[in-house]
Scaffold this motif. Structure first.
Motif, PDB file in Angstrom:
ATOM      1  N   ALA A 139       0.882  -1.100   0.077  1.00  0.00           N
ATOM      2  CA  ALA A 139       0.049  -0.130   0.101  1.00  0.00           C
ATOM      3  C   ALA A 139       0.968   1.349   0.006  1.00  0.00           C
ATOM      4  CB  ALA A 139      -0.913  -0.030   1.273  1.00  0.00           C
ATOM      5  N   GLY A 140       0.465   2.405  -0.925  1.00  0.00           N
ATOM      6  CA  GLY A 140       1.152   3.372  -0.981  1.00  0.00           C
ATOM      7  C   GLY A 140       2.172   3.674  -1.845  1.00  0.00           C
ATOM      8  N   SER A 193      -6.668   7.338   3.695  1.00  0.00           N
ATOM      9  CA  SER A 193      -5.422   6.822   4.164  1.00  0.00           C
ATOM     10  C   SER A 193      -5.183   5.722   3.021  1.00  0.00           C
ATOM     11  CB  SER A 193      -5.593   5.894   5.718  1.00  0.00           C
ATOM     12  OG  SER A 193      -4.565   4.949   5.959  1.00  0.00           O
ATOM     13  N   MET A 194      -3.613   5.714   2.803  1.00  0.00           N
ATOM     14  CA  MET A 194      -3.002   4.652   2.193  1.00  0.00           C
ATOM     15  C   MET A 194      -2.535   3.507   2.941  1.00  0.00           C
ATOM     16  SD  MET A 194      -3.798   5.944  -1.023  1.00  0.00           S
ATOM     17  CE  MET A 194      -5.295   6.650  -0.403  1.00  0.00           C
ATOM     18  N   SER A 200       0.294   6.682  -2.431  1.00  0.00           N
ATOM     19  CA  SER A 200       0.288   7.945  -1.738  1.00  0.00           C
ATOM     20  C   SER A 200       1.327   8.847  -2.656  1.00  0.00           C
ATOM     21  CB  SER A 200       1.257   7.623  -0.523  1.00  0.00           C
ATOM     22  OG  SER A 200       0.628   6.813   0.480  1.00  0.00           O
ATOM     23  N   GLY A 201       0.644   9.652  -3.660  1.00  0.00           N
ATOM     24  CA  GLY A 201       1.127  10.531  -4.606  1.00  0.00           C
ATOM     25  C   GLY A 201       2.048  11.409  -3.956  1.00  0.00           C
ATOM     26  N   ASP A 219      -6.711  15.912   7.902  1.00  0.00           N
ATOM     27  CA  ASP A 219      -6.731  14.758   8.401  1.00  0.00           C
ATOM     28  C   ASP A 219      -6.816  13.673   7.359  1.00  0.00           C
ATOM     29  OD1 ASP A 219      -7.216  12.595  10.124  1.00  0.00           O
ATOM     30  OD2 ASP A 219      -9.515  12.832  10.484  1.00  0.00           O
ATOM     31  N   VAL A 220      -5.784  12.603   7.471  1.00  0.00           N
ATOM     32  CA  VAL A 220      -5.494  11.432   6.720  1.00  0.00           C
ATOM     33  C   VAL A 220      -6.139  10.314   7.559  1.00  0.00           C
ATOM     34  CG1 VAL A 220      -4.031   9.979   5.674  1.00  0.00           C
ATOM     35  CG2 VAL A 220      -3.303  12.032   5.883  1.00  0.00           C
TER      36      VAL A 220
END
Length: 274
Positions: A139-140, A193-194, A200-201, A219-220
């Motif tokens: 992830a991300g 959230s990632m 996550s760009g 807020d993530v």
């Protein structure tokens, strides 16, 4: 000049045994050149290096490659520049070789002409029937395994929709098919959230920094469609689009955010290379 360059030796072909080709063992960055330089280049490099470490290899651009990258940016002042990194040539089987030399692939293409129109007018999204699996180990990272996105893009969009809004298998909003999403709630802004899915760009990170500088709370977190429905405004971002307002998600309308243009301008000003 050709539009693709491959290292370790520039202007060579990719081996059929390269792990990026055989297993998708690698990652990439989509970057934008502006006024002869690549926007947020240091941040793109940092994210590539972090992603490479998570995939179990080391990558660092050498002087020859940096020279070529600088040359390409100057000759293509407002283009999409894609940098793809693989773990390099490996033997048969999933296990990585003990020693490998990463392959870097640099390519240049024009920025889609409709992106400028999207920036001016905003876009419409529709919820994708294809959902993302969750894998926190990946992830991300903007890794090379993009089959989920291929499946998403293979679905026919409704006539009035421009792109998909994508959820994961737990019905959490992740983003558009090729962009991150932000939801505005007054002075509070949320972005998904990632931690379990998504990318996550680089521009997402820069927008978060810029919003904080502008006095907003960011807020993530995990966001659902119900949360999105209660937002004052929604916008999306990537390295080529920067900031684009979302006008509606299926039948749910949104008002363009009054700060979108200011945020877009501040992004360009914030890059120390400009």
């Amino acid at each position: 000049m050709d539009n693709v360059w491959v290292t370790p030796k520039l202007d060579t072909a990719i081996s059929p045994f390269d792990r990026g080709l055989t297993y998708g063992d690698g990652l990439f960055a989509t970057m934008r050149s502006h006024n002869g330089v690549i926007l947020f280049l240091d941040t793109h490099f940092s994210r590539l290096q972090q992603g490479a470490r998570r995939l179990g290899f080391y990558w660092h651009p050498d002087r020859q490659f940096l020279t070529k990258l600088t040359e390409v940016a100057k000759l293509n002042p407002n283009h999409c520049i894609k940098l793809l990194i693989t773990k390099g040539v490996g033997g048969r089987g999933y296990a990585s070789p003990n020693m490998s030399k990463p392959t870097s692939v640099l390519s240049v293409s024009t920025i889609p002409s409709h992106y400028a129109q999207w920036q001016r007018q905003g876009i419409s999204l529709s919820v994708s029937p294809v959902q993302l699996a969750t894998q926190p180990l990946l992830a991300g990272i903007k890794h090379l395994n993009r089959l989920e996105q291929v499946l998403i893009k293979s679905q026919p969009l409704a006539e009035n929709a421009d792109d998909w809004l994508v959820l994961d298998i737990h019905n959490r909003v992740i983003g558009a098919s090729m962009a991150n999403i932000f939801a505005v709630f007054g002075n509070n802004i949320c972005t998904p959230s990632m931690s379990y899915a998504g990318i996550s760009g680089v521009t997402r990170g820069k927008i978060i920094e810029q919003l904080l500088d502008m006095g907003f709370n960011v807020d993530v977190c995990n966001i659902t469609l119900l949360d999105i429905a209660n937002a004052d405004a929604v916008f999306m971002s990537n390295s080529l689009l920067h900031v684009v307002d979302v006008l509606n998600i299926d039948q749910l309308p949104f008002t363009p955010w009054s700060k979108s243009e200011a945020l877009r301008c501040e992004l360009l000003k914030s890059d120390k290379n400009q």
